[in-house]
Write a protein that holds these residues in place. Structure first.
Motif, mmCIF file in Angstrom:
data_model
loop_
_atom_site.group_PDB
_atom_site.id
_atom_site.type_symbol
_atom_site.label_atom_id
_atom_site.label_comp_id
_atom_site.label_asym_id
_atom_site.label_seq_id
_atom_site.Cartn_x
_atom_site.Cartn_y
_atom_site.Cartn_z
ATOM 1 N N LYS A 165 -35.093 3.254 -15.288
ATOM 2 C CA LYS A 165 -36.068 2.320 -14.718
ATOM 3 C C LYS A 165 -36.960 3.020 -13.693
ATOM 4 N N GLU A 166 -36.368 3.890 -12.890
ATOM 5 C CA GLU A 166 -37.133 4.610 -11.872
ATOM 6 C C GLU A 166 -38.161 5.532 -12.516
ATOM 7 N N ALA A 167 -37.752 6.261 -13.576
ATOM 8 C CA ALA A 167 -38.668 7.188 -14.244
ATOM 9 C C ALA A 167 -39.820 6.438 -14.901
ATOM 10 N N LEU A 168 -39.499 5.316 -15.582
ATOM 11 C CA LEU A 168 -40.554 4.549 -16.245
ATOM 12 C C LEU A 168 -41.492 3.925 -15.212
ATOM 13 N N GLU A 201 -42.446 -8.318 -14.140
ATOM 14 C CA GLU A 201 -41.290 -8.715 -13.346
ATOM 15 C C GLU A 201 -40.360 -7.533 -13.077
ATOM 16 N N THR A 202 -40.195 -6.674 -14.086
ATOM 17 C CA THR A 202 -39.273 -5.538 -13.935
ATOM 18 C C THR A 202 -39.758 -4.573 -12.873
ATOM 19 N N PHE A 203 -41.083 -4.322 -12.836
ATOM 20 C CA PHE A 203 -41.620 -3.321 -11.917
ATOM 21 C C PHE A 203 -42.414 -3.939 -10.763
ATOM 22 N N SER A 204 -42.360 -5.276 -10.680
ATOM 23 C CA SER A 204 -42.986 -5.980 -9.548
ATOM 24 C C SER A 204 -44.431 -5.544 -9.360
ATOM 25 N N ALA A 205 -45.173 -5.502 -10.445
ATOM 26 C CA ALA A 205 -46.582 -5.102 -10.384
ATOM 27 C C ALA A 205 -47.276 -5.599 -11.633
#
Length: 257
Positions: A165-168, A201-205
């Motif tokens: 998740k951090e890399a994506l 929603e996953t990346f709050s952006a």
């Protein structure tokens, strides 16, 4: 009786004259003849020795030449033998190399045939399994296969965590172009909206997304951005089947070899 000195003197004189005559006309020629004969014999002996020495010299030279000839012949024979052996070794090496090259080409041809057959089997298998999976999901579910794939992909996006998740997230943040979602089919508006919402929603952006179709992507959806990818497809579930096919092909090739 008185000696007759005149007779004695005359006889003595006659004897002396006889001796002188014999020496002058008999002994001297005989001695000269003997000396001449001895000289001739000595000369002939000397000539014979010279001829013998010359003959010995010629014999030695002939023997020496024969020895040199034998040595040269042996050297030439040895050289010819070595050259013939080297040539035979070279020809043998060339034949061995040609055999290795032929075997290598044959193995390469078999490998290419195997790869071609493997690719054909893989594509056909994927197509068949995809068709079966599509029909099965359509029969068992109340929604279409496209909707089911979209749901699975959306759930995978929401379940991202950790380094993935951090890399994506970093790739989406630093990318200058929109993230691209590829699918085998054209996604309906509802599914596009669901994927967009899952990303936001996953990346709050507000993630920029571009949807494209990819016919080569058999039964799946994938998102790529800035070198990162998240994907789900039926191909993942075909891996074990592909490995089984590979094993069967290897055994068939070993049997043919």
């Amino acid at each position: 009786m008185l000696a007759d000195w005149f007779t004695i003197v005359a006889q003595a004189l006659n004897f002396l004259i006889l001796v002188w005559l014999m020496k002058r006309f008999l002994y001297k020629p005989v001695l000269d003849a003997i000396d001449e004969r001895e000289k001739r014999i000595a000369t002939e002996l000397a000539n014979a020795d010279a001829k013998k020495a010359e003959a010995q010299k010629e014999h030695d030279e002939f023997q020496h030449k024969n020895t040199e000839f034998d040595q040269q012949r042996a050297a030439l024979l040895s050289k010819a033998t070595d050259e013939a052996r080297a040539e035979g070794q070279r020809l043998l090496e060339e034949a061995r190399k040609a055999a290795v090259d032929l075997s290598s080409k044959r193995q390469e041809a078999l490998k290419n045939e195997e790869q071609t057959l493997h690719q054909a089997i893989r594509q056909r298998t994927q197509q068949e399994v995809f068709a079966i999976a599509r029909k099965a999901l359509q029969d068992l579910a109340t929604v279409s296969l496209e909707e089911r794939l979209g749901e699975v992909f959306t759930r995978r996006l929401r379940e991202l965590n950790g380094k993935a998740k951090e890399a994506l997230g970093e790739a989406i943040k630093t990318a200058s172009d929109p993230a691209v979602v590829h699918s085998t089919f054209g996604l309906p508006a509802e599914q596009r909206a669901a994927i967009q919402n899952a990303l936001n929603e996953t990346f709050s952006a507000e993630v920029r997304v571009q949807f494209e179709t990819a016919p080569d992507l058999i039964g799946g959806i994938e998102l790529t951005t800035n070198g990162q990818k998240v994907a789900w497809s039926i191909a993942e579930y075909l891996t074990s089947l592909e490995e089984g096919v590979d094993e069967l092909l290897k055994r068939a090739n070993e049997h043919q070899a």
